[in-house]
Write an enzyme that holds these catalytic residues in place. Structure first.
Site, PDB file in Angstrom:
ATOM      1  CG  HIS A 174       6.309  -1.696   2.609  1.00 31.78           C
ATOM      2  ND1 HIS A 174       5.193  -2.487   2.727  1.00 31.78           N
ATOM      3  CD2 HIS A 174       5.949  -0.698   1.747  1.00 31.78           C
ATOM      4  CE1 HIS A 174       4.204  -2.007   1.980  1.00 31.78           C
ATOM      5  NE2 HIS A 174       4.652  -0.930   1.371  1.00 31.78           N
TER       6      HIS A 174
ATOM      7  CD  GLU B 282       8.002  -5.098   7.008  1.00 32.95           C
ATOM      8  OE1 GLU B 282       6.943  -5.536   7.493  1.00 32.95           O
ATOM      9  OE2 GLU B 282       8.051  -4.043   6.322  1.00 32.95           O
TER      10      GLU B 282
ATOM     11  CG  ASP C 276     -10.758  33.940   9.081  1.00 38.06           C
ATOM     12  OD1 ASP C 276     -11.151  35.078   9.397  1.00 38.06           O
ATOM     13  OD2 ASP C 276     -10.922  32.928   9.802  1.00 38.06           O
TER      14      ASP C 276
END
Length: 374
Positions: free
Chosen positions: A54, A56, A204
């Site tokens: 993370h 930190e 499409d």
């Protein structure tokens, strides 16, 4: 509380760092962290990818022993639980930081405040809500999902200035210019899932993948390997999807959602990256809220790229949070196909609520972003 100019600058720096992970961290939130001592930056980092360290942890690794007595500016409350990585609150405690400034508390009601409490119990001063709105806007889907269990839903539409999406014979390539189409590729890259309907697939034959070559400047920042392909979700209530669909040619995950079981012969032709969700029909169609509850288990943000009927259904059922409309300087004529299919309203008060958030030129086209919940 009154924040110092330095506090504001450092949290702004952490927010800028967090944005660098917006295309790579899902389903985790994007988070940034800056560590300072005596108004000098000693470490910084951002969450790069789910399962990895993370923000930190990256910042602490950069700071090393200089983290002792530091102030940490974090865009989201440090986690307090063991997941694929140890809790960041514990890492900050072990590093002996003195103060933590948090922009946004964890929106998950089951864990909100626990990271802050863990830090405070360790004697660390914690202050919250610095640049709160700016930090929350980094992760709107995560915030929505943690609070409601549903992902943030964005409808993407492209139309002419007379509100048509195609000629009367169905021809629609290309209403918008290349710049707008590149912008849509970047939108796909940010979303956990792209939802379309069987009629769009039959008409499409789209792939609904993120094409790295069409990401523009973002493609120079992200390698092909770093681009996270969205889950491609096809609503096919009557199990009509042909095995020849272009969707199957790309190996990113596909979720087929139907109200009827596919035959064994159909399933035998599916590649390994295809899964199936069977839902009880609602008025003969896939129940959209049930679909979103299923996607909300893992998806923060989903994008609806579909025709008038499905786009209109999300709006009519008040399940969409945002509308992104690309409007091209073209006139397709009164017989062209309409933008969305909505009920025949009889009172102005019945109309869907819309608030314009942003308007800007994208090449020769205009992009409008509307908030559908305010």
């Amino acid at each position: 509380m009154p924040w110092s100019k330095f506090d504001i600058e450092m949290m702004a720096r952490a927010i800028k760092l967090a944005k660098r992970g917006q295309y790579t961290t899902r389903p985790n939130p994007s988070v940034g962290c800056v560590l300072t001592v005596n108004e000098t930056v000693v470490g910084e980092g951002f969450h790069i990818a789910a399962g990895g360290p993370h923000a930190e942890v990256h910042a602490l690794a950069m700071a090393g022993e200089r983290a002792v007595g530091a102030t940490a500016y974090v865009t989201l409350e440090p986690c307090s639980h063991y997941g694929r990585t140890p809790p960041c609150a514990e890492a900050l405690i072990n590093a002996k930081v003195a103060r933590v400034v948090v922009a946004v508390t964890d929106p998950n009601p089951q864990v909100s405040g626990r990271g802050i409490e863990m830090l405070q119990q360790a004697g660390i001063k914690v202050e919250i809500n610095l640049l709160q709105a700016d930090a929350a806007n980094i992760n709107p889907g995560f915030m929505t999902r943690m609070r409601s269990g549903l992902p943030k839903v964005t409808i993407k539409l492209a139309a002419s200035i007379d509100g048509k999406t195609a000629l009367s014979n169905g021809v629609s390539k290309w209403i918008t210019g290349p710049e707008a189409r590149r912008d849509v590729q970047r939108m796909r890259a940010r979303h956990c899932a792209v939802i379309t309907g069987i009629e769009t697939v039959l008409a499409d034959d789209p792939s609904l993948t993120v094409r790295h070559a069409e990401l523009g400047g973002l493609g120079q920042t992200l390698t092909i390997e770093q681009v996270r392909q969205p889950l491609r979700v096809v609503l096919d209530s009557q199990a009509r999807l042909p095995s020849s669909a272009a969707l199957f040619n790309a190996t990113s995950p596909i979720l087929l959602v139907s109200c009827l079981e596919y035959t064994d012969a159909q399933k035998a032709l599916w590649p390994a990256h295809v899964s199936h969700l069977l839902l009880a029909p609602q008025n003969g169609r896939v129940p959209l809220r049930d679909l979103l509850q299923h996607l909300g288990k893992q998806c923060n943000e989903v994008m609806v790229e579909a025709g008038a009927t499905l786009a209109g259904a999300f709006m009519a059922e008040q399940l969409a949070d945002e509308l992104v409309l690309y409007q091209a300087p073209k006139l397709l004529g009164s017989q062209g196909r309409n933008l969305v299919k909505l009920p025949d309203y009889t009172e102005m008060s019945q109309l869907p609520s819309m608030k314009l958030l942003e308007q800007r030129a994208v090449g020769q086209d205009n992009r409008f972003i509307f908030n559908l919940r305010f």
